[in-house]
Write a protein that holds these residues in place. Structure first.
Motif, PDB file in Angstrom:
ATOM      1  N   THR A  45       7.326  12.592  -1.895  1.00  0.00           N
ATOM      2  CA  THR A  45       6.042  12.859  -2.032  1.00  0.00           C
ATOM      3  C   THR A  45       5.270  11.689  -1.283  1.00  0.00           C
ATOM      4  O   THR A  45       3.785  10.939  -0.849  1.00  0.00           O
ATOM      5  CB  THR A  45       5.897  12.876  -2.900  1.00  0.00           C
ATOM      6  N   THR A  46       6.120   9.942  -2.022  1.00  0.00           N
ATOM      7  CA  THR A  46       4.817   9.332  -1.870  1.00  0.00           C
ATOM      8  C   THR A  46       5.801   8.336  -0.894  1.00  0.00           C
ATOM      9  O   THR A  46       7.429   7.856  -1.064  1.00  0.00           O
ATOM     10  CB  THR A  46       4.697   8.254  -2.685  1.00  0.00           C
ATOM     11  N   VAL A  47       5.363   7.086  -0.039  1.00  0.00           N
ATOM     12  CA  VAL A  47       6.304   6.263   0.298  1.00  0.00           C
ATOM     13  C   VAL A  47       5.453   5.023  -0.076  1.00  0.00           C
ATOM     14  O   VAL A  47       4.383   4.524  -0.138  1.00  0.00           O
ATOM     15  CB  VAL A  47       6.297   5.975   1.867  1.00  0.00           C
ATOM     16  N   GLN A  48       5.821   3.713  -0.484  1.00  0.00           N
ATOM     17  CA  GLN A  48       5.157   2.585  -1.158  1.00  0.00           C
ATOM     18  C   GLN A  48       5.841   1.795  -0.333  1.00  0.00           C
ATOM     19  O   GLN A  48       7.162   0.938   0.071  1.00  0.00           O
ATOM     20  CB  GLN A  48       6.020   2.022  -2.337  1.00  0.00           C
ATOM     21  N   LEU A  49       5.353   0.606   0.669  1.00  0.00           N
ATOM     22  CA  LEU A  49       5.133  -0.309   2.016  1.00  0.00           C
ATOM     23  C   LEU A  49       5.251  -1.570   1.463  1.00  0.00           C
ATOM     24  O   LEU A  49       4.179  -1.838   0.716  1.00  0.00           O
ATOM     25  CB  LEU A  49       4.212   0.056   2.873  1.00  0.00           C
ATOM     26  N   ASN A  50       6.208  -2.535   0.757  1.00  0.00           N
ATOM     27  CA  ASN A  50       5.564  -4.284   0.585  1.00  0.00           C
ATOM     28  C   ASN A  50       5.838  -5.028   1.735  1.00  0.00           C
ATOM     29  O   ASN A  50       7.258  -4.942   2.656  1.00  0.00           O
ATOM     30  CB  ASN A  50       6.849  -3.915  -0.832  1.00  0.00           C
ATOM     31  N   ARG A  51       5.022  -6.027   2.071  1.00  0.00           N
ATOM     32  CA  ARG A  51       5.652  -6.896   2.720  1.00  0.00           C
ATOM     33  C   ARG A  51       5.105  -8.623   1.657  1.00  0.00           C
ATOM     34  O   ARG A  51       4.536  -8.655   1.242  1.00  0.00           O
ATOM     35  CB  ARG A  51       4.750  -7.296   3.983  1.00  0.00           C
ATOM     36  N   ASP A  52       6.395  -9.330   2.352  1.00  0.00           N
ATOM     37  CA  ASP A  52       6.541 -10.788   1.548  1.00  0.00           C
ATOM     38  C   ASP A  52       6.631 -11.022   0.174  1.00  0.00           C
ATOM     39  O   ASP A  52       5.592 -11.824  -0.337  1.00  0.00           O
ATOM     40  CB  ASP A  52       5.869 -11.445   2.636  1.00  0.00           C
ATOM     41  N   PHE A  72       0.910  -1.189   0.050  1.00  0.00           N
ATOM     42  CA  PHE A  72       0.171  -0.697   0.250  1.00  0.00           C
ATOM     43  C   PHE A  72       0.763   1.410   0.133  1.00  0.00           C
ATOM     44  O   PHE A  72       2.033   1.889   0.706  1.00  0.00           O
ATOM     45  CB  PHE A  72      -0.692   0.234   1.401  1.00  0.00           C
ATOM     46  N   PRO A  73       0.393   2.839  -0.316  1.00  0.00           N
ATOM     47  CA  PRO A  73       0.933   3.451  -0.406  1.00  0.00           C
ATOM     48  C   PRO A  73       0.449   4.148   0.574  1.00  0.00           C
ATOM     49  O   PRO A  73      -0.377   4.635   1.187  1.00  0.00           O
ATOM     50  CB  PRO A  73       1.129   3.827  -1.721  1.00  0.00           C
ATOM     51  N   LEU A  74       1.608   5.603   1.052  1.00  0.00           N
ATOM     52  CA  LEU A  74       1.283   5.999   1.920  1.00  0.00           C
ATOM     53  C   LEU A  74       1.589   7.619   1.592  1.00  0.00           C
ATOM     54  O   LEU A  74       2.485   7.576   0.608  1.00  0.00           O
ATOM     55  CB  LEU A  74       2.274   6.172   2.842  1.00  0.00           C
ATOM     56  N   GLY A  75       0.922   8.663   1.456  1.00  0.00           N
ATOM     57  CA  GLY A  75       1.160   9.895   0.681  1.00  0.00           C
ATOM     58  C   GLY A  75       0.400  10.442  -0.685  1.00  0.00           C
ATOM     59  O   GLY A  75      -0.281  10.091  -0.906  1.00  0.00           O
ATOM     60  N   VAL A  76       1.227  11.107  -1.885  1.00  0.00           N
ATOM     61  CA  VAL A  76       0.708  11.329  -2.760  1.00  0.00           C
ATOM     62  C   VAL A  76       0.421   9.959  -3.872  1.00  0.00           C
ATOM     63  O   VAL A  76       1.280   9.294  -4.376  1.00  0.00           O
ATOM     64  CB  VAL A  76       1.354  12.256  -4.007  1.00  0.00           C
ATOM     65  N   VAL A  77      -1.370   9.701  -3.572  1.00  0.00           N
ATOM     66  CA  VAL A  77      -1.282   9.069  -5.439  1.00  0.00           C
ATOM     67  C   VAL A  77      -2.147   9.254  -6.671  1.00  0.00           C
ATOM     68  O   VAL A  77      -2.250  10.626  -6.022  1.00  0.00           O
ATOM     69  CB  VAL A  77      -2.297   7.693  -4.941  1.00  0.00           C
ATOM     70  N   LEU A  78      -2.240   9.107  -7.386  1.00  0.00           N
ATOM     71  CA  LEU A  78      -2.836   9.629  -8.426  1.00  0.00           C
ATOM     72  C   LEU A  78      -4.599   9.142  -8.638  1.00  0.00           C
ATOM     73  O   LEU A  78      -4.488   7.407  -8.733  1.00  0.00           O
ATOM     74  CB  LEU A  78      -2.633   8.925  -9.972  1.00  0.00           C
ATOM     75  N   ASN A  79      -5.483   9.727  -8.194  1.00  0.00           N
ATOM     76  CA  ASN A  79      -6.736   9.514  -8.269  1.00  0.00           C
ATOM     77  C   ASN A  79      -7.710   9.514  -9.570  1.00  0.00           C
ATOM     78  O   ASN A  79      -7.373  10.773  -9.363  1.00  0.00           O
ATOM     79  CB  ASN A  79      -7.308  10.126  -6.493  1.00  0.00           C
ATOM     80  N   TYR A  80      -8.421   8.531 -10.086  1.00  0.00           N
ATOM     81  CA  TYR A  80      -8.778   9.368 -11.423  1.00  0.00           C
ATOM     82  C   TYR A  80      -9.716  10.076 -11.726  1.00  0.00           C
ATOM     83  O   TYR A  80      -9.202  10.746 -12.695  1.00  0.00           O
ATOM     84  CB  TYR A  80      -9.403   7.774 -11.469  1.00  0.00           C
ATOM     85  N   CYS A  81     -10.162  10.325 -10.631  1.00  0.00           N
ATOM     86  CA  CYS A  81     -11.079  11.823 -10.808  1.00  0.00           C
ATOM     87  C   CYS A  81     -10.895  12.941 -10.595  1.00  0.00           C
ATOM     88  O   CYS A  81     -10.696  14.052 -10.392  1.00  0.00           O
ATOM     89  CB  CYS A  81     -12.435  11.500 -10.221  1.00  0.00           C
TER      90      CYS A  81
END
Length: 328
Positions: free
Chosen positions: A106-113, A64-73
Motif C-alpha cells: 500500500t505504501t512506498v517509503q523513499l530515503n536518501r543519504d 517521503f512516502p508514496l501511497g497510503v499514509v495516516l492523515n490526522y483528520c
C-alpha cells in the motif's frame, strides 16, 4: 502554480514541484537507471518526523512516502507526494510490478543519504521489499537473527513487540546486501542500515496496517497509478509482533476502566490507526503546521488590537499589544 505551498514546512527547502514531475518519463520497461534519474530530478523534501529511524543528532532526513499514509483528520489517504507527483508514483509502482509482480503493498517509503538506526516498522502489516540504488559502498541491511546471526549490535532503545530485548544489550543479526538487489524482509523485526560511503537511495515497499479502511477513491487513485494493493485475504500474512506485557496491561484496564478498554479494542480492530503505538505520519505533521499557520493568519498584523478597537469604536484608542497582554 508549479509548486505546492509547503515551502515553509521544510525551512524554505524541499517544495513539491509539479514541473519536476512532468519532466519524468515512464518507459514501457522501467530499470534502475530510470528510477535513479527520476529521483535525481526532484527536490527531496526535508522530513522532520520519523524519529524512530532518524540518526541521532540529525535535525531532519530526506525522505517521503508514496501511497497510503495516516492523515490526522481523515484517516488513511494518499500522501501529498502521491497527489503532486503522479508520474513519479507510476514509475515507482511499475518498477516493482515488473520485478516482483506477486507482491502486494500500500505504501512506498523513499530515503536518501542517511543510515536508519535500529528500529521496527510499527505501521507494517506484513513483509517488505527493499532495494538500494546509487553509487555507494557498504550500506547493508542488518536484520536481527538471534539464532543464526553472526554480527552483534547494541540495542539502542526498547523495540516495540520485543519486550525481552533490553536497551544496552547486544543482539545478533545478519547482513543482507540490497545494493541493486530486491530483498524481502520482515520490517516488524529489528533492523538498521549499516554505515556506507557515497550516495545511497533506498526504496521500501510495504502494506500499512488497517489498509482495508481506506476510502474507495483512495483505492481507485492508487490502483490507477499501478499499485498492487492487498485484499482481505492478506490479513493472514501479518507479521505484527504482540507484546505479552501490553496484553496484560489491557486485561487490567478492562477491569478498572471498561470504557477505555473498549476504545483500545476499537483501535486494534482498525489496524492501529489511532493510539500511542502508531507513529506520526508526515502528512499528520503537515496538518498540524497548516492549522497553526491558518490560526496565525487570522490576525496577521502585530497591531491587531488597535485595528479591532478602530473597527468597533471608530477611534484609534490605546489597545496596543502590550495592553492586551497585561489583561489576558
Amino acid at each position: 502554480e508549479d509548486f505546492a505551498p509547503l515551502e515553509s514546512l521544510h525551512g524554505g527547502h524541499g517544495r513539491y514541484s509539479r514541473a519536476e514531475d512532468r519532466a519524468i518519463e515512464v518507459p514501457d520497461t522501467v530499470k534502475a537507471e530510470h528510477v535513479l534519474k527520476a529521483l535525481g530530478q526532484i527536490t527531496w523534501p526535508n522530513c522532520f518526523t520519523r524519529n524512530n529511524v532518524r540518526p541521532d543528532g540529525a535535525p531532519f532526513i530526506e525522505a517521503f512516502p508514496l501511497g497510503v499514509v495516516l492523515n490526522y483528520c481523515l484517516g488513511l489517504v494518499c500522501s501529498r507526494p502521491t497527489r503532486l507527483w503522479p508520474n513519479l508514483t507510476k514509475l515507482i509502482a511499475k518498477f516493482l510490478a515488473q520485478e516482483q509482480p506477486d507482491f502486494r503493498y500500500t505504501t512506498v517509503q523513499l530515503n536518501r543519504d542517511y543510515a536508519t538506526k535500529m528500529h521496527v516498522d510499527g505501521n507494517n502489516h506484513g513483509p517488505s521489499y527493499i532495494i538500494g540504488l546509487g553509487n555507494y559502498e557498504g550500506g547493508e541491511l542488518w536484520i536481527m537473527d538471534e539464532e543464526n546471526g553472526d554480527l552483534e549490535m547494541e540495542l539502542p532503545c526498547i523495540m516495540r513487540g520485543w519486550p525481552h530485548l533490553k536497551p544496552g544489550s547486544m543482539v545478533r543479526g545478519r547482513l543482507v546486501d540490497c545494493h541493486d538487489k530486491w530483498v524481502k524482509f520482515d520490517g516488524n523485526t529489528p533492523h538498521m542500515t549499516m554505515p556506507y560511503t557515497g550516495s545511497r537511495i533506498s526504496i521500501v515497499y510495504f502494506s500499512r496496517r488497517g489498509w482495508l479502511t481506506m476510502l474507495p477513491e483512495t483505492k481507485d487513485t492508487l490502483e490507477s497509478a499501478g499499485f498492487l494493493l492487498p485484499g482481505e485475504d492478506y490479513l493472514n500474512v501479518s507479521t505484527v509482533k504482540q507484546d505479552p506485557t501490553a496484553e496484560k496491561v489491557k486485561q487490567v484496564s478492562k477491569k478498572t476502566n471498561r470504557a477505555a478498554a473498549e476504545a483500545e479494542e476499537e483501535d486494534d480492530q482498525d489496524g492501529g490507526l489511532v493510539g500511542s503505538e502508531d507513529e506520526v505520519d508526515e502528512d499528520e505533521k503537515v496538518d498540524e503546521v497548516l492549522r497553526e499557520e491558518q490560526d496565525a493568519a487570522t490576525w496577521p498584523a502585530s497591531d491587531w488590537a488597535a485595528r479591532l478597537c478602530l473597527h468597533l469604536t471608530g477611534e484609534k484608542g490605546s489597545w496596543g499589544p502590550e495592553v492586551v497582554d497585561e489583561h489576558r
